[in-house]
Design an enzyme around this catalytic site. Structure first.
Site, mmCIF file in Angstrom:
data_model
loop_
_atom_site.group_PDB
_atom_site.id
_atom_site.type_symbol
_atom_site.label_atom_id
_atom_site.label_comp_id
_atom_site.label_asym_id
_atom_site.label_seq_id
_atom_site.Cartn_x
_atom_site.Cartn_y
_atom_site.Cartn_z
ATOM 1 N N GLU A 142 62.429 -7.950 -26.456
ATOM 2 C CA GLU A 142 63.103 -8.452 -25.256
ATOM 3 C C GLU A 142 63.278 -7.378 -24.190
ATOM 4 O OE1 GLU A 142 63.088 -11.355 -24.814
ATOM 5 O OE2 GLU A 142 63.139 -12.327 -26.761
ATOM 6 N N HIS B 183 55.249 -11.550 -23.513
ATOM 7 C CA HIS B 183 55.466 -11.740 -24.957
ATOM 8 C C HIS B 183 54.201 -12.203 -25.689
ATOM 9 C CE1 HIS B 183 59.674 -10.988 -25.551
ATOM 10 N NE2 HIS B 183 60.103 -11.966 -24.768
ATOM 11 N N GLU C 134 58.832 -18.018 -25.594
ATOM 12 C CA GLU C 134 57.450 -17.563 -25.517
ATOM 13 C C GLU C 134 56.513 -18.083 -26.596
ATOM 14 O OE1 GLU C 134 59.619 -14.225 -27.920
ATOM 15 O OE2 GLU C 134 60.107 -15.582 -26.280
ATOM 16 N N ASN C 135 56.780 -19.267 -27.158
ATOM 17 C CA ASN C 135 55.888 -19.796 -28.192
ATOM 18 C C ASN C 135 54.432 -19.525 -27.812
ATOM 19 O OD1 ASN C 135 58.304 -21.333 -29.181
ATOM 20 N ND2 ASN C 135 57.919 -22.447 -27.280
ATOM 21 N N ALA D 294 63.843 -19.718 -21.259
ATOM 22 C CA ALA D 294 62.472 -20.040 -21.648
ATOM 23 C C ALA D 294 62.194 -19.423 -23.004
ATOM 24 C CB ALA D 294 61.485 -19.498 -20.604
ATOM 25 N N GLU E 291 57.781 -14.272 -20.164
ATOM 26 C CA GLU E 291 57.253 -15.010 -21.318
ATOM 27 C C GLU E 291 55.775 -14.703 -21.579
ATOM 28 O OE1 GLU E 291 59.462 -16.147 -23.077
ATOM 29 O OE2 GLU E 291 61.048 -16.290 -21.592
#
Length: 900
Positions: free
Chosen positions: A375, A356, A319-320, A317, A353
């Protein structure tokens, strides 16, 4: 970003017991091991390529970007109008640009005439373009305009195409993005470095029957003047952010939605017709956002968050900000057909995500050197979040098996790397998306959290996020905030863990002195090849906790070990009480006990008075000591037999993994069947207790344990298990009785759910028939397997048998050009290599692997190749050293079975 989990790593970890062997033996082994590494040229990484970051003379303030993707021709047109600041007079602008053709470019100083660029000089190797202007651009603000075209590639990076099938069976394509680490430059010319932040106004011109998404909410949707079949979708302006977090998706999707208790609109987008499968992730996301808001004491800064399942996706995945992209298997849960482990994975990935959104997006690393902070932190707090949402998962015990021990296994190698790695050229970035950045990073943050205490840790996190929001920060900035909050020497302690590779082995022996217990502790670097050989042995500042049998769940004493040797006095410890280091297996070190101390701990395994995570840690340390040649593998086998009463899923999972490593090693001998008998003896009692069918009152962990144990017994050839499996599979295929999802692996083509397909793909390689092995390998590269899943199919073959390993390696060599072309420059190539070769245990194979990659370079996997070759040599040494004694023990055990 969450890296897609492979099957448990093939070469997990190894161990032993007893007093340390004579130092000379360790020295001889270590030196010979290192001589082999040097003779193969494996002991040092190659020199890094020269690299310069972008010049600081021009920088963006805002990107106004309009993209028009063509979902039939797989191209896109783009228009960029960037508000820019010229900080120093110049006649050129240097930006990042890759696989894009610029048609026109101009710069208009504010209130002045437009200056057209007279040349575009592409530096393809460095993924840069220099725009040259006929006159000097003076300091001040202005507008940079660029018209360009690009390709919707099939490489799962940049702006790329993703194939899907509609419910009616028609093959179509979505246009999607993956920009981390350095691929925004494939979608539009930009300053593609994390520290160069700006705001974004994004518009997409798309077919009117398609969904268009980006980081922010839609503010306008109007017909496109040139084509009645298209619409222009305009999104709200983003906060100040880095290019790698920009995202857009164009395709066909359904969605489910809710609002978090803080009023944030949360949506989960699924393939058409599968909205039901988004509900579990939606529930997790809606619980998670308020949890993080409360934990950080900072609100989520965007009005919405979308989570979307992408068919072709290399990572787990990404994390936009405001538009998180996932593999289908990391987001979708079928209420009827998904297994317990899939629910858990989805919960962890969603937790990762969404963390983030604060830690990474709101405050961003200054450069890729600090990637581990993003991370490692998200990999730690995802567990904190899941523990909050699903306390029944016992997730922190699972952390030790999934992350902590995995990181130690890799970090014990000569070819590991420090958590903080100096990164220059973009080609180096992918190398550090590994278990050191993620799992060791998470483990040392867990240790730090325990050392500081939750209250001061939260206080420090809030100080850090508040001070640096919408800005960039380095590791030192976090240490400073935590130091201010706790008053403890955080930077001094943590620098010993992040700036040097490896971790310590703490040797401990005890002496009863009247009513007290005197402990003598010493620390040395733990090496997978035995003892550390070098001039100055690295030292760590180690937070150490000590517990006793009086209260196994509480630390009797906490100390910071800041020198090579220490004596510690434990007051009021009776002679019959055991003493254990590393309560909860939180400290990132391995422990080697004196024979007497270890002997006193073993009953705590049988009677379960040692907590589960400590039983796991004790066994795992011993296994690693055995692999390194510090104790005998036979001693570990004896300890494994003490787990006969073990009820805990994660402890069994770790035991299973270690026995799997041993089985892989002994597949190179003629007594492989004997180790399978041992596996059957260890797992049969728990298999009988569990049975095949869930019992009333069972929960999540019971389902995980049943799948693990029956799978292990089946693979070991346990006759009753195999017969029952065949019977149940026959009933399932005939529709008489559907197998529960936790036990199932049905037919691939009929599986509509990607999770089901993956489950099947991973086990296809378990066959022992050479013809079928070849069929599976050919199938791996067929249209029926998604590109990102090819890796796990080939890995399944390599891990299935000795013959499968050889066949998989030959297949990779024969098809290298196609595989490399598919995955080059990404972490999937590293994963493919690791899964395929590290089960070998013959010296000459290390040379063969090295020679192949010298003539077929894979720059982003160089470190992985070094590590694999080192592991092959370590396996070979282990086999030579212990095979005979293991064989004798197994024969003797067969002759007089132990009484349970």
């Amino acid at each position: 970003m969450w890296l897609a989990a492979a099957a448990p790593s093939l070469a997990r970890r190894l161990l032993f017991l007893g007093p340390p062997p004579p130092p000379l033996l360790l020295l001889v082994f270590s030196r010979s091991s290192r001589r082999r590494l040097h003779s193969l040229g494996l002991a040092a990484m190659p020199e890094k390529r020269p690299f310069e970051r972008l010049p600081a003379d021009v920088s963006p303030i805002n990107y106004s970007l309009c993209l028009k993707p063509d979902l039939l021709d797989f191209t896109f047109e783009g228009k960029l109008e960037a508000a820019a600041q010229v900080r120093q007079a110049t006649n050129q602008i240097v930006m990042n640009c890759a696989d894009i053709d610029i048609i026109t470019a101009s710069y208009a100083p504010e209130g002045d005439e437009e200056i057209h660029a007279t040349g575009f000089n592409y530096q393809n190797e460095d993924e840069k373009v220099t725009l040259s202007f006929p006159s000097t651009l003076q300091t001040g603000t202005g507008t940079l305009k660029i018209d360009f075209v690009g390709e919707l590639n099939d490489k799962m990076k940049g702006f790329y195409r993703s194939k899907y099938t509609t419910p009616s069976g028609e093959v179509r394509y979505a246009a999607v993005t993956q920009f981390e680490a350095t691929d925004a430059r494939r979608a539009f010319p930009c300053w593609d470095e994390p520290a160069i932040k700006a705001t974004f106004d994004i518009s997409l011109v798309v077919p009117k029957d398609r969904v268009a998404l980006s980081n922010m909410n839609v503010i306008d949707r109007k017909p496109y003047p040139d084509d009645e079949n298209l619409v222009e979708v305009k999104f709200a302006r983003t906060p100040v952010m880095s290019t790698y977090l920009v995202a857009f998706v164009v395709g066909e999707y359904d969605f489910v939605e809710t609002r978090s208790k803080d009023g944030v609109c949360v949506r989960v987008y699924t393939p058409v017709g599968k909205a039901e499968q988004g509900k579990f992730a939606l529930e997790v996301a809606a619980k998670t956002l308020p949890f993080y808001k409360d934990y950080f004491n900072v609100p989520y800064p965007l009005p919405k968050i979308d989570l979307i399942a992408i068919a072709d996706f290399a990572a787990g995945a990404m994390e936009n900000w405001g538009l998180v992209t996932y593999r289908e298997t990391a987001l979708l849960i079928d209420p009827k057909n998904s297994c317990s482990s899939s629910r858990q994975w989805v919960a962890l990935v969603v937790g990762h995500e969404l963390a983030h959104q604060w830690f990474g997006n709101l405050v961003t690393m200054e450069w890729w050197t600090h990637l581990w902070l993003n991370e490692g932190f998200a990999s730690w707090i995802e567990y904190l979040c899941v523990d909050h949402c699903f306390p029944e998962y016992d997730i922190w015990t699972q952390f030790v098996s999934a992350d902590y021990t995995r990181a130690q296994e890799l970090d014990a190698l000569d070819n590991s790397h420090p958590i903080e790695v100096s990164v220059g050229h973009p080609s180096e970035v992918d190398e550090i998306f590994d278990a050191i950045s993620y799992s060791k990073g998470a483990s040392v943050i867990r240790m730090l959290h325990d050392y500081i205490g939750d209250k001061d840790f939260k206080k420090g996190m809030n100080m850090y996020l508040t001070k640096f929001q919408q800005k960039n920060a380095a590791t030192e900035d976090l240490w400073e905030s935590l130091e201010n909050a706790s008053g403890k020497p955080i930077a001094a302690v943590m620098n010993t863990w992040t700036k040097q590779m490896g971790f310590p082995l703490i040797y401990v022996e005890a002496e009863q002195v009247e009513d007290d217990r005197l402990l003598r502790l010493s620390q040395k670097k733990f090496c997978a090849g035995g003892s550390y050989v070098g001039e100055d042995c690295p030292q760590w500042m180690v937070p150490i906790t000590i517990s006793t049998s009086e209260d196994p769940n509480q630390a009797k004493l906490k100390i910071l070990m800041d020198k090579p040797e220490m004596n510690v006095v434990l007051k009021n410890v009776k002679p019959d009480q055991w003493v254990k280091l590393n309560l909860g297996t939180v400290g990132f070190y391995r422990t080697q006990y004196s024979s007497a101390m270890l002997e006193s701990l073993l009953p705590g395994i049988r009677d379960l008075s040692l907590p589960p995570v400590d039983r796991l840690g004790l066994q795992n340390d011993l296994f690693s000591l055995a692999r390194a040649g510090i104790i005998s593998t036979v001693e570990v086998l004896k300890v494994m037999e003490a787990f006969v009463n073990e009820p805990n899923y994660t402890v069994w999972s770790d035991l299973s993994c270690n026995l799997g490593i041993l089985s892989t090693l002994l597949s190179h001998t003629d007594f492989y069947e004997e180790i399978q008998e041992f596996v059957k003896d260890v797992f049969s009692p728990i298999g009988e207790r569990l049975g095949w069918d869930p019992k009333p009152g069972e929960g999540h962990l019971d389902a995980l344990l049943r799948g693990l144990v029956l799978g292990k017994l089946g693979k070991a050839g346990h006759k009753a298990t195999l017969e029952e499996a065949r019977r149940r599979f026959k009933d399932h295929v005939e529709g008489k009785q559907i197998l529960s999802a936790d036990l199932r692996s049905p037919l691939h083509k009929q599986a509509d759910m990607q999770e089901e397909k993956n489950r099947i793909e991973r086990v296809l390689g378990a066959t022992l028939l050479p013809d079928l092995i070849q069929k599976v390998l050919t199938f791996a590269l067929s249209e029926e397997v998604r590109p990102q899943d090819t890796v796990s199919v080939i890995g399944g073959v390599a891990g299935g048998s000795k013959h499968g390993r050889k066949a998989a390696w030959k297949f990779i060599k024969d098809n290298w050009e196609e595989l490399y072309n598919r995955y080059q420059g990404g972490f999937l190539i590293s994963r493919l290599i690791k899964l395929s070769v590290e089960g070998f245990a013959v010296d000459k194979m290390a040379g063969e692997v090295k020679a192949f990659f010298e003539s077929h370079p894979a720059p982003s996997a160089e470190r992985t190749i070094q590590q694999c070759c080192e592991n092959i040599l370590l396996n070979a040494a282990w086999l030579k050293r212990d095979a005979e004694s293991i064989h004798q023990y197994l024969l003797q055990r067969k002759a007089s079975p132990p009484t349970v």
